[in-house]
Design a protein around this motif. Sequence first.
Motif, PDB file in Angstrom:
ATOM      1  N   THR A  17       0.853  -1.193   0.000  1.00 54.09           N
ATOM      2  CA  THR A  17       0.000   0.000   0.000  1.00 54.09           C
ATOM      3  C   THR A  17       0.887   1.241   0.000  1.00 54.09           C
ATOM      4  O   THR A  17       2.080   1.172   0.329  1.00 54.09           O
ATOM      5  N   ASP A  18       0.306   2.380  -0.316  1.00 53.86           N
ATOM      6  CA  ASP A  18       1.069   3.635  -0.262  1.00 53.86           C
ATOM      7  C   ASP A  18       1.548   3.924   1.162  1.00 53.86           C
ATOM      8  O   ASP A  18       2.630   4.492   1.358  1.00 53.86           O
ATOM      9  N   TRP A  19       0.762   3.528   2.138  1.00 48.00           N
ATOM     10  CA  TRP A  19       1.166   3.774   3.519  1.00 48.00           C
ATOM     11  C   TRP A  19       2.347   2.905   3.924  1.00 48.00           C
ATOM     12  O   TRP A  19       3.133   3.299   4.795  1.00 48.00           O
ATOM     13  N   ASN A  20       2.488   1.718   3.326  1.00 47.86           N
ATOM     14  CA  ASN A  20       3.697   0.929   3.567  1.00 47.86           C
ATOM     15  C   ASN A  20       4.927   1.706   3.103  1.00 47.86           C
ATOM     16  O   ASN A  20       5.948   1.745   3.800  1.00 47.86           O
ATOM     17  N   ILE A  21       4.823   2.317   1.929  1.00 48.00           N
ATOM     18  CA  ILE A  21       5.950   3.084   1.388  1.00 48.00           C
ATOM     19  C   ILE A  21       6.302   4.246   2.319  1.00 48.00           C
ATOM     20  O   ILE A  21       7.478   4.543   2.555  1.00 48.00           O
ATOM     21  N   ASP A  30      -8.714   1.428   6.969  1.00 42.74           N
ATOM     22  CA  ASP A  30      -8.990   0.556   5.816  1.00 42.74           C
ATOM     23  C   ASP A  30      -8.349   1.096   4.534  1.00 42.74           C
ATOM     24  O   ASP A  30      -9.017   1.695   3.693  1.00 42.74           O
ATOM     25  N   ILE A  31      -7.071   0.847   4.387  1.00 39.73           N
ATOM     26  CA  ILE A  31      -6.292   1.323   3.248  1.00 39.73           C
ATOM     27  C   ILE A  31      -6.316   0.287   2.122  1.00 39.73           C
ATOM     28  O   ILE A  31      -6.282  -0.917   2.378  1.00 39.73           O
ATOM     29  N   GLN A  32      -6.343   0.761   0.874  1.00 40.27           N
ATOM     30  CA  GLN A  32      -6.366  -0.169  -0.260  1.00 40.27           C
ATOM     31  C   GLN A  32      -4.963  -0.390  -0.813  1.00 40.27           C
ATOM     32  O   GLN A  32      -4.020   0.346  -0.514  1.00 40.27           O
ATOM     33  N   LEU A  33      -4.795  -1.424  -1.628  1.00 40.16           N
ATOM     34  CA  LEU A  33      -3.531  -1.708  -2.284  1.00 40.16           C
ATOM     35  C   LEU A  33      -3.197  -0.618  -3.297  1.00 40.16           C
ATOM     36  O   LEU A  33      -4.090  -0.039  -3.905  1.00 40.16           O
ATOM     37  N   ASN A  34      -1.908  -0.373  -3.498  1.00 40.48           N
ATOM     38  CA  ASN A  34      -1.495   0.491  -4.594  1.00 40.48           C
ATOM     39  C   ASN A  34      -1.262  -0.369  -5.852  1.00 40.48           C
ATOM     40  O   ASN A  34      -1.519  -1.582  -5.841  1.00 40.48           O
ATOM     41  N   GLN A  64      -9.718  -4.081   3.585  1.00 35.34           N
ATOM     42  CA  GLN A  64      -9.729  -4.218   2.132  1.00 35.34           C
ATOM     43  C   GLN A  64      -8.367  -4.540   1.525  1.00 35.34           C
ATOM     44  O   GLN A  64      -8.299  -5.202   0.479  1.00 35.34           O
ATOM     45  N   ARG A  65      -7.260  -4.135   2.144  1.00 36.36           N
ATOM     46  CA  ARG A  65      -5.963  -4.470   1.564  1.00 36.36           C
ATOM     47  C   ARG A  65      -5.727  -5.979   1.581  1.00 36.36           C
ATOM     48  O   ARG A  65      -5.109  -6.530   0.663  1.00 36.36           O
ATOM     49  N   ALA A  66      -6.252  -6.646   2.585  1.00 37.99           N
ATOM     50  CA  ALA A  66      -6.182  -8.109   2.629  1.00 37.99           C
ATOM     51  C   ALA A  66      -7.226  -8.727   1.700  1.00 37.99           C
ATOM     52  O   ALA A  66      -6.946  -9.706   0.995  1.00 37.99           O
ATOM     53  N   ARG A  67      -8.427  -8.169   1.690  1.00 30.95           N
ATOM     54  CA  ARG A  67      -9.471  -8.715   0.825  1.00 30.95           C
ATOM     55  C   ARG A  67      -9.117  -8.577  -0.648  1.00 30.95           C
ATOM     56  O   ARG A  67      -9.412  -9.472  -1.455  1.00 30.95           O
ATOM     57  N   GLN A  68      -8.475  -7.477  -1.033  1.00 28.90           N
ATOM     58  CA  GLN A  68      -8.047  -7.312  -2.421  1.00 28.90           C
ATOM     59  C   GLN A  68      -6.999  -8.363  -2.796  1.00 28.90           C
ATOM     60  O   GLN A  68      -7.019  -8.921  -3.900  1.00 28.90           O
ATOM     61  N   THR A  69      -6.085  -8.626  -1.885  1.00 29.42           N
ATOM     62  CA  THR A  69      -5.068  -9.649  -2.128  1.00 29.42           C
ATOM     63  C   THR A  69      -5.714 -11.022  -2.250  1.00 29.42           C
ATOM     64  O   THR A  69      -5.397 -11.801  -3.159  1.00 29.42           O
ATOM     65  N   ALA A  70      -6.647 -11.323  -1.355  1.00 30.24           N
ATOM     66  CA  ALA A  70      -7.320 -12.618  -1.377  1.00 30.24           C
ATOM     67  C   ALA A  70      -8.209 -12.792  -2.604  1.00 30.24           C
ATOM     68  O   ALA A  70      -8.381 -13.913  -3.104  1.00 30.24           O
ATOM     69  N   ALA A  71      -8.779 -11.686  -3.097  1.00 31.05           N
ATOM     70  CA  ALA A  71      -9.666 -11.773  -4.263  1.00 31.05           C
ATOM     71  C   ALA A  71      -8.907 -12.285  -5.482  1.00 31.05           C
ATOM     72  O   ALA A  71      -9.436 -13.077  -6.277  1.00 31.05           O
ATOM     73  N   ALA A  72      -7.665 -11.849  -5.662  1.00 30.02           N
ATOM     74  CA  ALA A  72      -6.852 -12.332  -6.778  1.00 30.02           C
ATOM     75  C   ALA A  72      -6.580 -13.824  -6.629  1.00 30.02           C
ATOM     76  O   ALA A  72      -6.669 -14.588  -7.600  1.00 30.02           O
ATOM     77  N   ILE A  73      -6.264 -14.253  -5.419  1.00 27.16           N
ATOM     78  CA  ILE A  73      -6.000 -15.666  -5.169  1.00 27.16           C
ATOM     79  C   ILE A  73      -7.251 -16.506  -5.431  1.00 27.16           C
ATOM     80  O   ILE A  73      -7.196 -17.561  -6.072  1.00 27.16           O
ATOM     81  N   ALA A  74      -8.384 -16.020  -4.946  1.00 26.69           N
ATOM     82  CA  ALA A  74      -9.640 -16.757  -5.112  1.00 26.69           C
ATOM     83  C   ALA A  74      -9.992 -16.933  -6.580  1.00 26.69           C
ATOM     84  O   ALA A  74     -10.482 -17.986  -7.003  1.00 26.69           O
TER      85      ALA A  74
END
Length: 214
Positions: A17-21, A30-34, A64-74
Motif C-alpha cells: 500500500t502507499d502507507w507501507n511506502i 482501511d487502506i487499499q492496495l497500490n 480491504q488491503r487483505a481482501r483485495q489480495t485474497a480476491a486475486a487468489i480466489a
Amino acid sequence: MPSALTTRFCLVRHGETDWNIERRLQGQIDIQLNTTGLQQADRLSQALAQAGLAFSALYVSDLQRARQTAAAIARDNALTPIATERLRERHFGHFQGLTYAEAEVRIPEDYRLFKSRDPAYAPGSGESLAVFQSRVQTFFDEAAARHPGQTVLVVSHGGVLDIAYRMANKLPITHQRDFPIPNAALNWISYVDGEWQLERWADQSHLEHSRDEL
C-alpha cells in the motif's frame, strides 16, 4: 513428509500500500492496495495456482488491503474467501495514521513504550500486544482444530504474521523482531500433534519486488 495429523498453514501478508511506502501505521484503518500491491497479488495468485496446492479454506482479514489480495487468489485458485475481523491488524490507537517518525516526535513516551514491546501497553484506545496475541493465537488454534490434516491459506497483516512466527518458534512477544515479513511473500507454519512448527518463511521467489518497511 507431513503426517496425517499435520495441518499446514500458508500465511500471506497483503500486497503493498502507499502507507507501507510512507512507513505510516495503518492498523485497522482501511487502506487499499497500490498499483504495485495489485501486481503482487496477481503474481502471488499465479504462483499458488502453478504450485497446484489443494487448500481446504481461505481465511482473510476483513480489511480491504487483505481482501483485495485474497480476491486475486480466489479468482485463480477456485477458493471462496472467508473474511473475519479476528485476522485484522493490531489496533494501534492514537498511532494510526502517523508515520513512525511522526509518532516518535509527537508522543515520545508512548512511542518508547510501543517500541519496547511492553505486552500490557495499549496505545490509547488500541490493543495491547497481549490482547492482540490472544486474538491471533485463538484464531490459529481454532482453525487447526477445524481443519485437521488439511492445508489452509490465510491472508492477513504484518502484525498477525509476526505473532504466528513467534508462535511457531516459541519466541516471546517481548523479543524485538529480527525476521522479515515482506508484502505478498509465502510463509508456512504447521500444527503437528498439538505443537506449532515453522516450515518456511518469507519466500519471495514469485515477486520482482517486495517490501518490509520495518
